[in-house]
Enzyme design. Structure first.
Site, PDB file in Angstrom:
ATOM      1  N   GLU A   1      36.093  30.675  42.275  1.00 49.46           N
ATOM      2  CA  GLU A   1      35.869  29.311  41.843  1.00 49.46           C
ATOM      3  C   GLU A   1      35.493  28.376  42.959  1.00 49.46           C
ATOM      4  O   GLU A   1      35.884  27.117  43.407  1.00 49.46           O
ATOM      5  CB  GLU A   1      37.221  28.684  41.400  1.00 49.46           C
ATOM      6  CG  GLU A   1      37.495  29.414  39.821  1.00 49.46           C
ATOM      7  CD  GLU A   1      38.726  28.745  39.221  1.00 49.46           C
ATOM      8  OE1 GLU A   1      39.056  27.901  39.517  1.00 49.46           O
ATOM      9  OE2 GLU A   1      38.747  29.338  37.732  1.00 49.46           O
TER      10      GLU A   1
ATOM     11  N   GLU B   1      38.244  35.289  34.502  1.00 48.49           N
ATOM     12  CA  GLU B   1      39.585  34.611  34.184  1.00 48.49           C
ATOM     13  C   GLU B   1      39.440  33.958  32.480  1.00 48.49           C
ATOM     14  O   GLU B   1      38.173  33.210  32.322  1.00 48.49           O
ATOM     15  CB  GLU B   1      39.896  33.243  34.867  1.00 48.49           C
ATOM     16  CG  GLU B   1      40.193  33.675  36.330  1.00 48.49           C
ATOM     17  CD  GLU B   1      40.639  32.563  37.206  1.00 48.49           C
ATOM     18  OE1 GLU B   1      41.007  31.450  36.471  1.00 48.49           O
ATOM     19  OE2 GLU B   1      40.946  32.768  38.379  1.00 48.49           O
TER      20      GLU B   1
HETATM   21  C1  LIG Z   1      42.272  28.938  39.950  1.00 51.93           C
HETATM   22  C2  LIG Z   1      43.759  29.407  40.190  1.00 51.93           C
HETATM   23  O1  LIG Z   1      43.795  30.297  40.608  1.00 51.93           O
HETATM   24  N1  LIG Z   1      44.480  28.323  40.049  1.00 51.93           N
HETATM   25  C3  LIG Z   1      45.925  28.500  40.477  1.00 51.93           C
HETATM   26  C4  LIG Z   1      46.446  29.719  39.694  1.00 51.93           C
HETATM   27  O2  LIG Z   1      47.444  30.078  40.574  1.00 51.93           O
HETATM   28  C5  LIG Z   1      47.205  30.362  42.082  1.00 51.93           C
HETATM   29  C6  LIG Z   1      48.471  30.901  42.345  1.00 51.93           C
HETATM   30  O3  LIG Z   1      48.626  31.985  41.737  1.00 51.93           O
HETATM   31  C7  LIG Z   1      47.001  29.067  42.651  1.00 51.93           C
HETATM   32  O4  LIG Z   1      46.973  29.174  43.928  1.00 51.93           O
HETATM   33  C8  LIG Z   1      45.683  28.405  42.056  1.00 51.93           C
HETATM   34  O5  LIG Z   1      45.446  27.016  42.511  1.00 51.93           O
END
Ligand SMILES: CC(=O)N[C@H]1CO[C@H](CO)[C@@H](O)[C@@H]1O
Ligand SMILES: *[C@@H]1O[C@H](CO)[C@@H](O)[C@H](O)[C@H]1NC(C)=O
Length: 334
Positions: A160, A269
């Protein structure tokens, strides 16, 4: 998903409860890939390097056994760049973290499934947007070198990217591809992501992402990884979905882009809450993807992992809300 805060809840007695037999059938295998993001090694991102078992964890292999038993065959493993190669991007690996990753990856691929190595860094290293492309190429050469001979590993350039300037995204992704191939890792797929959190719904209106069509790979194994949540702002932070058809609506333009450019993609995702509107929205999106398997290789649910605790999209056996309510609806469609 891109919210900044995390509820890190250390393993509790809940996790020790034996898994009841769910009686779930296997997936029907419409897609080449279907699986789950297995979270844990990227937790505690303010604690670098962090301590195993306290700040971060490797998810349990029993979850892999359970989900492979349902026919799932791909697992995305978020890691932190600063943990695996800590000093600088041109530096060497931290043996403790690299060994933990290696053990987990080998377990997954040893079961015949694919393991995606996913630096979950939002195109940032120690908080700064990565603009040293040679350094990033060196990072990937070192990391991919660990897996050069394992064709079931997939390299996911970076999770991302966002707020980084459109011109930079193609350069960053090309540096990753060049680094991976320079490591002698020639058999593996490479997943590239776009900016704006690699959203499918904004892909065709984001110039940095449409420019990714010009990426080159001598092995021709680039897969465009897009993310798509079904809540109102598409961020994957709410259990409420916009409508029961929002899934197909949000990925339609990106589907056409893949076709027009003769590319292949994966939804790396996606998720919706365990409620009837979201369940319809998820099955609608999967049905649409199934009608377009010429460009969609599959999907990867967000998320599993032992430290999520009552998470709105929890895919962790035996009691995660998505595992018990949504997976049974998906299996006949995937
Ligand atoms: C995009 C993303 O992954 N967001 C959160 C999801 O969880 C992780 C931890 O598992 C975070 O670090 C992310 O900010
Ligand atoms: C390597 O990482 C581990 C945590 O995984 C950490 O405890 C250790 O201090 C790190 N070693 C170095 C040399 O950074």
């Amino acid at each position: 998903m891109h919210f900044g805060h995390l509820l890190v809840v250390a393993s509790t007695a809940v996790l020790a409860v034996a898994a009841p037999s769910t009686g779930l059938k296997k997936r029907v295998k419409k897609f080449q890939f279907f699986g789950v993001n297995e979270s844990g090694a990227e937790f505690g991102n303010t604690a670098i390097p962090g301590q195993l078992g306290k700040d971060y964890t490797w998810p349990p292999t029993s979850t892999i056994d359970t989900l492979v038993g349902k026919g799932l065959n791909i697992f995305r493993i978020p890691i932190l760049m600063e943990r695996i190669i800590p000093t600088s991007m041109t530096g060497t690996v931290n043996e403790t973290y690299a060994q933990g990753l290696q053990t987990y990856v080998n377990y997954i691929t040893g079961k015949g499934a694919y393991a995606i190595v996913d630096p979950h860094n939002f195109a940032r290293y120690y908080g700064n947007v990565i603009s040293d492309y040679n350094g990033f190429q060196a990072f990937w050469k070192t990391l991919a070198g660990l897996y050069a001979s394992n064709s079931k590993v997939i390299f996911d350039c970076n999770n991302e990217p966002h707020d980084m300037g459109s011109a930079s995204v193609p350069q960053l992704m090309q540096a990753c591809i060049d680094g991976v191939r320079a490591a002698g890792a020639t058999s593996q797929y490479i997943f590239v992501e776009g900016t704006s959190y690699t959203g499918a719904w904004t892909w065709t209106t984001t110039s940095g992402n449409t420019n990714l069509a010009s990426l080159t790979d001598p092995q021709n194994k680039i897969v465009y990884e897009m993310h798509q949540y079904l809540d109102s702002d598409g961020s994957g932070t709410s259990a409420t979905c916009v409508s029961s058809t929002i899934g197909s609506e949000r990925i339609k333009d990106a589907t056409q882009w893949l076709k027009t450019n003769k590319k292949i993609g994966i939804i790396g995702e996606f998720a919706g809450g365990a409620n009837s509107v979201c369940e319809s929205a998820v099955t609608d999106m999967l049905t649409y993807m199934d009608q377009n398997t010429d460009v969609w290789l599959g999907g990867i649910w967000w998320g599993g992992g032992p430290w999520w605790n009552n998470y709105i999209y929890g895919m962790e056996p035996p009691s995660g809300s998505a595992y018990t309510a949504v997976l049974p609806l998906m299996l006949p469609l995937i």
